[in-house]
Design a protein around this motif. Structure first.
Motif, PDB file in Angstrom:
ATOM      1  N   PHE A  69       0.980  -1.467   0.138  1.00 31.79           N
ATOM      2  CA  PHE A  69       0.296   0.064  -0.312  1.00 31.79           C
ATOM      3  C   PHE A  69       1.146   1.095   0.101  1.00 31.79           C
ATOM      4  O   PHE A  69       2.166   1.597   0.779  1.00 31.79           O
ATOM      5  CB  PHE A  69      -0.756   0.527   1.079  1.00 31.79           C
ATOM      6  N   ILE A  70       0.164   1.531  -0.919  1.00 32.14           N
ATOM      7  CA  ILE A  70       1.202   3.136  -0.913  1.00 32.14           C
ATOM      8  C   ILE A  70       0.392   4.768   0.091  1.00 32.14           C
ATOM      9  O   ILE A  70      -0.560   4.792  -1.515  1.00 32.14           O
ATOM     10  CB  ILE A  70       2.416   3.401  -2.412  1.00 32.14           C
ATOM     11  N   THR A  71       0.418   5.182   0.314  1.00 30.83           N
ATOM     12  CA  THR A  71      -0.691   6.294   0.761  1.00 30.83           C
ATOM     13  C   THR A  71       0.148   7.806   1.269  1.00 30.83           C
ATOM     14  O   THR A  71       1.624   7.363   1.861  1.00 30.83           O
ATOM     15  CB  THR A  71      -1.644   6.047   1.421  1.00 30.83           C
ATOM     16  N   LYS A  72      -0.800   8.559   1.868  1.00 32.89           N
ATOM     17  CA  LYS A  72      -0.143   9.364   2.716  1.00 32.89           C
ATOM     18  C   LYS A  72      -0.075   8.600   4.242  1.00 32.89           C
ATOM     19  O   LYS A  72      -0.772   7.958   4.487  1.00 32.89           O
ATOM     20  CB  LYS A  72      -1.274  10.721   3.242  1.00 32.89           C
ATOM     21  N   GLU A  73       0.602   9.620   4.731  1.00 35.93           N
ATOM     22  CA  GLU A  73       0.960   9.244   6.416  1.00 35.93           C
ATOM     23  C   GLU A  73      -0.549   9.036   7.070  1.00 35.93           C
ATOM     24  O   GLU A  73      -0.936   9.329   6.748  1.00 35.93           O
ATOM     25  CB  GLU A  73       1.855  10.280   7.318  1.00 35.93           C
ATOM     26  N   ARG A  74      -0.620   8.385   8.131  1.00 36.96           N
ATOM     27  CA  ARG A  74      -0.948   7.588   8.574  1.00 36.96           C
ATOM     28  C   ARG A  74      -1.400   7.816  10.539  1.00 36.96           C
ATOM     29  O   ARG A  74       0.213   7.593  10.550  1.00 36.96           O
ATOM     30  CB  ARG A  74      -1.921   7.161   8.540  1.00 36.96           C
ATOM     31  N   GLU A  75      -2.350   8.479  10.649  1.00 36.47           N
ATOM     32  CA  GLU A  75      -2.138   8.909  12.586  1.00 36.47           C
ATOM     33  C   GLU A  75      -2.450   7.791  13.112  1.00 36.47           C
ATOM     34  O   GLU A  75      -3.461   6.402  12.010  1.00 36.47           O
ATOM     35  CB  GLU A  75      -2.805   9.771  13.091  1.00 36.47           C
ATOM     36  N   GLY A  76      -1.801   6.909  14.359  1.00 36.05           N
ATOM     37  CA  GLY A  76      -2.137   5.907  15.008  1.00 36.05           C
ATOM     38  C   GLY A  76      -1.238   4.652  14.503  1.00 36.05           C
ATOM     39  O   GLY A  76      -0.173   4.840  14.079  1.00 36.05           O
ATOM     40  N   ASP A  77      -2.204   2.868  14.711  1.00 37.58           N
ATOM     41  CA  ASP A  77      -1.353   2.216  14.185  1.00 37.58           C
ATOM     42  C   ASP A  77      -1.607   1.774  12.914  1.00 37.58           C
ATOM     43  O   ASP A  77      -2.332   0.810  12.780  1.00 37.58           O
ATOM     44  CB  ASP A  77      -1.560   0.516  15.356  1.00 37.58           C
ATOM     45  N   SER A  78      -0.847   2.351  11.960  1.00 36.69           N
ATOM     46  CA  SER A  78      -1.048   2.322  10.707  1.00 36.69           C
ATOM     47  C   SER A  78      -0.199   0.414  10.543  1.00 36.69           C
ATOM     48  O   SER A  78      -1.370   0.637   9.291  1.00 36.69           O
ATOM     49  CB  SER A  78       0.127   2.979   9.800  1.00 36.69           C
ATOM     50  N   PHE A  79       0.219   0.227  10.946  1.00 35.73           N
ATOM     51  CA  PHE A  79       0.397  -1.637  10.311  1.00 35.73           C
ATOM     52  C   PHE A  79      -1.082  -2.525  10.870  1.00 35.73           C
ATOM     53  O   PHE A  79      -1.305  -3.130  10.278  1.00 35.73           O
ATOM     54  CB  PHE A  79       1.719  -2.085  11.330  1.00 35.73           C
ATOM     55  N   ARG A  80      -1.731  -2.225  11.504  1.00 35.11           N
ATOM     56  CA  ARG A  80      -2.771  -2.322  11.867  1.00 35.11           C
ATOM     57  C   ARG A  80      -3.989  -2.279  10.738  1.00 35.11           C
ATOM     58  O   ARG A  80      -4.432  -2.777  10.065  1.00 35.11           O
ATOM     59  CB  ARG A  80      -3.579  -2.433  13.138  1.00 35.11           C
ATOM     60  N   TYR A  81      -3.978  -1.121  10.381  1.00 35.29           N
ATOM     61  CA  TYR A  81      -4.649  -0.338   9.327  1.00 35.29           C
ATOM     62  C   TYR A  81      -4.662  -1.449   8.126  1.00 35.29           C
ATOM     63  O   TYR A  81      -5.362  -1.710   7.366  1.00 35.29           O
ATOM     64  CB  TYR A  81      -4.383   0.821   9.034  1.00 35.29           C
ATOM     65  N   PHE A  82      -3.093  -1.402   7.465  1.00 33.78           N
ATOM     66  CA  PHE A  82      -2.560  -1.738   5.952  1.00 33.78           C
ATOM     67  C   PHE A  82      -3.041  -3.646   6.900  1.00 33.78           C
ATOM     68  O   PHE A  82      -2.608  -3.993   5.431  1.00 33.78           O
ATOM     69  CB  PHE A  82      -1.216  -1.591   6.240  1.00 33.78           C
ATOM     70  N   THR A  83      -2.991  -4.384   7.390  1.00 34.16           N
ATOM     71  CA  THR A  83      -2.949  -5.769   7.456  1.00 34.16           C
ATOM     72  C   THR A  83      -4.899  -6.425   7.734  1.00 34.16           C
ATOM     73  O   THR A  83      -4.434  -7.238   7.334  1.00 34.16           O
ATOM     74  CB  THR A  83      -1.965  -5.942   8.706  1.00 34.16           C
ATOM     75  N   LYS A  84      -5.158  -5.066   8.021  1.00 43.01           N
ATOM     76  CA  LYS A  84      -7.122  -5.588   8.310  1.00 43.01           C
ATOM     77  C   LYS A  84      -7.244  -6.007   7.136  1.00 43.01           C
ATOM     78  O   LYS A  84      -8.173  -7.548   7.017  1.00 43.01           O
ATOM     79  CB  LYS A  84      -7.492  -4.354   8.444  1.00 43.01           C
ATOM     80  N   PRO A  85      -6.725  -5.626   5.827  1.00 40.15           N
ATOM     81  CA  PRO A  85      -7.624  -6.417   4.393  1.00 40.15           C
ATOM     82  C   PRO A  85      -6.770  -7.743   4.290  1.00 40.15           C
ATOM     83  O   PRO A  85      -7.786  -8.860   4.273  1.00 40.15           O
ATOM     84  CB  PRO A  85      -7.047  -5.951   2.881  1.00 40.15           C
ATOM     85  N   ILE A  86      -5.834  -7.910   5.031  1.00 38.64           N
ATOM     86  CA  ILE A  86      -5.863  -9.616   5.293  1.00 38.64           C
ATOM     87  C   ILE A  86      -6.308 -10.645   6.320  1.00 38.64           C
ATOM     88  O   ILE A  86      -6.947 -11.784   5.721  1.00 38.64           O
ATOM     89  CB  ILE A  86      -3.646  -9.833   5.427  1.00 38.64           C
ATOM     90  N   ILE A  87      -6.939 -10.131   7.325  1.00 37.28           N
ATOM     91  CA  ILE A  87      -6.861 -10.276   8.621  1.00 37.28           C
ATOM     92  C   ILE A  87      -8.685 -11.168   7.395  1.00 37.28           C
ATOM     93  O   ILE A  87      -9.150 -11.697   8.004  1.00 37.28           O
ATOM     94  CB  ILE A  87      -7.183  -9.407   9.504  1.00 37.28           C
ATOM     95  N   ASP A  88      -8.994  -9.716   7.233  1.00 35.29           N
ATOM     96  CA  ASP A  88     -10.611  -9.353   7.013  1.00 35.29           C
ATOM     97  C   ASP A  88     -10.604 -10.675   5.330  1.00 35.29           C
ATOM     98  O   ASP A  88     -11.631 -11.872   5.450  1.00 35.29           O
ATOM     99  CB  ASP A  88     -11.143  -7.804   6.218  1.00 35.29           C
ATOM    100  N   THR A  89     -10.170 -11.050   4.478  1.00 36.82           N
ATOM    101  CA  THR A  89      -9.857 -11.853   3.995  1.00 36.82           C
ATOM    102  C   THR A  89      -9.702 -13.328   4.919  1.00 36.82           C
ATOM    103  O   THR A  89     -10.826 -14.638   4.218  1.00 36.82           O
ATOM    104  CB  THR A  89      -8.589 -11.806   2.592  1.00 36.82           C
ATOM    105  N   LEU A  90      -8.855 -13.154   5.259  1.00 40.47           N
ATOM    106  CA  LEU A  90      -9.189 -14.880   5.990  1.00 40.47           C
ATOM    107  C   LEU A  90     -10.290 -15.464   7.046  1.00 40.47           C
ATOM    108  O   LEU A  90     -11.179 -16.111   6.563  1.00 40.47           O
ATOM    109  CB  LEU A  90      -7.903 -14.820   6.681  1.00 40.47           C
ATOM    110  N   LEU A  91     -10.907 -14.090   7.313  1.00 40.40           N
ATOM    111  CA  LEU A  91     -12.266 -14.037   7.953  1.00 40.40           C
ATOM    112  C   LEU A  91     -13.482 -14.857   7.537  1.00 40.40           C
ATOM    113  O   LEU A  91     -13.985 -15.599   8.113  1.00 40.40           O
ATOM    114  CB  LEU A  91     -12.485 -12.851   8.881  1.00 40.40           C
TER     115      LEU A  91
END
Length: 337
Positions: A85-107
């Motif tokens: 993913f290439i985006t503007k800087e994000r506040e907070g835990d961006s690692f969790r944000y960008f890995t969420k689609p992987i977790i969602d796919t598995l669910l």
């Protein structure tokens, strides 16, 4: 708005050049998913000679490429998925944000995965994905590696992880720590990649897909020729040092190499699997030539945000590391006077 970039190239030097091209030339958010041929991907801040079995890689036709982000060294092949993913800087835990689609796919497939530690995804305690980030000019490049499958023998022989990495984890090697998603589902690696892409399309505002044309391909290959296919980039800077030691922190393993002549720092290298926004080499240059004393180093660092070089680092921690009692010998500090 997010754009999907179609990429079927399996050359790792090309693929990281592609990331860099879109990072530098597109204002829109970008998503890319691809695979690499057998490759060792080295973290930006790591020492290639200590992390990689170069003899084995050369003998077995395994590429070795340094990526622009921090984090650890990984092995990948055509059964291991890469995504960015290439985006503007994000506040907070961006690692969790960008890995969420992987977790969602598995669910969606009835599998419970979870984010853990600094940057890992696990299922039943077994790691199946590691993630890393590169930050520059208000943007972030997040890329992850997903172990759908993979050649365990090559993984074991190509990598030389620091033993400190396993301290406190009740494991003894990379191969005992990881798990493969192919053992949990009845899909091929490309079918699972399609499932991830579908989730990203649903989770984000995808308006268009870019196919690499001849002009973009030519520009990507120029970046590759000048950087990711070059020994200067991949092998890095490895100055001669007399004192070498590692310190394990919650934010990663930091390895120090120091050469001190007549009480002054002649050479300094800092490497490891840590993350940071600035190039750690720039910090080492600032400290070269200074007297190896806590007072002088604290003075030199008083206005320096060292956490921008190593996320989680403070001046106090850096000073404590540099004067690590078990490793710093007074005779070495005074050598060659």
């Amino acid at each position: 708005m997010m754009i999907v970039v179609e990429n079927n190239n399996t050359n790792p030097a090309y693929n990281h050049s592609l990331e860099e091209y879109f990072f530098n030339n597109y204002a829109e958010d970008i998503f890319i998913i691809w695979r690499n041929r057998p490759t060792v991907l080295l973290g930006r801040n790591q020492n290639i000679y200590k992390e990689v079995n170069l003899e084995y890689c050369n003998k077995n036709g395994i590429d070795v490429v340094r990526r622009p982000s921090g984090g650890g060294t990984i092995y990948c092949d055509l059964d291991i998925i890469q995504y960015s993913f290439i985006t503007k800087e994000r506040e907070g835990d961006s690692f969790r944000y960008f890995t969420k689609p992987i977790i969602d796919t598995l669910l969606k497939l009835g599998i419970d995965g979870e984010f853990t530690g600094r940057n890992d995804l696990v299922i039943h305690g077994k790691k199946f994905s590691g993630n890393a980030q590169y930050h520059n000019r208000g943007k972030v490049l997040h890329h992850g590696s997903i172990l759908y499958g993979g050649n365990l023998e090559s993984m074991k022989n190509a990598l030389r992880p620091n033993p400190l990495k396993f301290v406190g984890k009740n494991i003894s090697s990379v191969t005992t720590r990881v798990g493969f998603l192919k053992d949990l589902m009845d899909l091929s690696v490309t079918e699972f990649m399609d499932e991830i892409s579908k989730t990203v399309l649903e989770d984000f505002d995808i308006e268009k897909v870019i196919v690499i044309d001849e002009e973009i391909d030519r520009k990507i290959k120029r970046i590759m020729a000048e950087k990711y296919a070059c020994d200067d980039w991949n092998y890095g800077k490895n100055p001669k040092t007399d004192i070498c030691y590692c310190v394990k922190h919650p934010f990663g393993i930091v390895e120090y190499g120091i050469r001190i002549v007549c009480g002054k720092i002649r050479e300094l290298s800092i490497s490891g699997d840590f993350f940071g926004k600035k190039d750690i080499y720039d910090l080492t240059v600032k400290l070269q030539g200074l007297k190896f004393s806590e007072k002088e180093l604290r003075e030199a660092l008083k206005d320096e945000d060292v956490s921008s070089y190593i996320t989680g680092l403070s001046v106090d921690i850096l000073i404590e590391d540099l004067f690590y009692k078990e490793c710093i010998d007074e005779e070495l500090v005074l050598n060659e006077c």
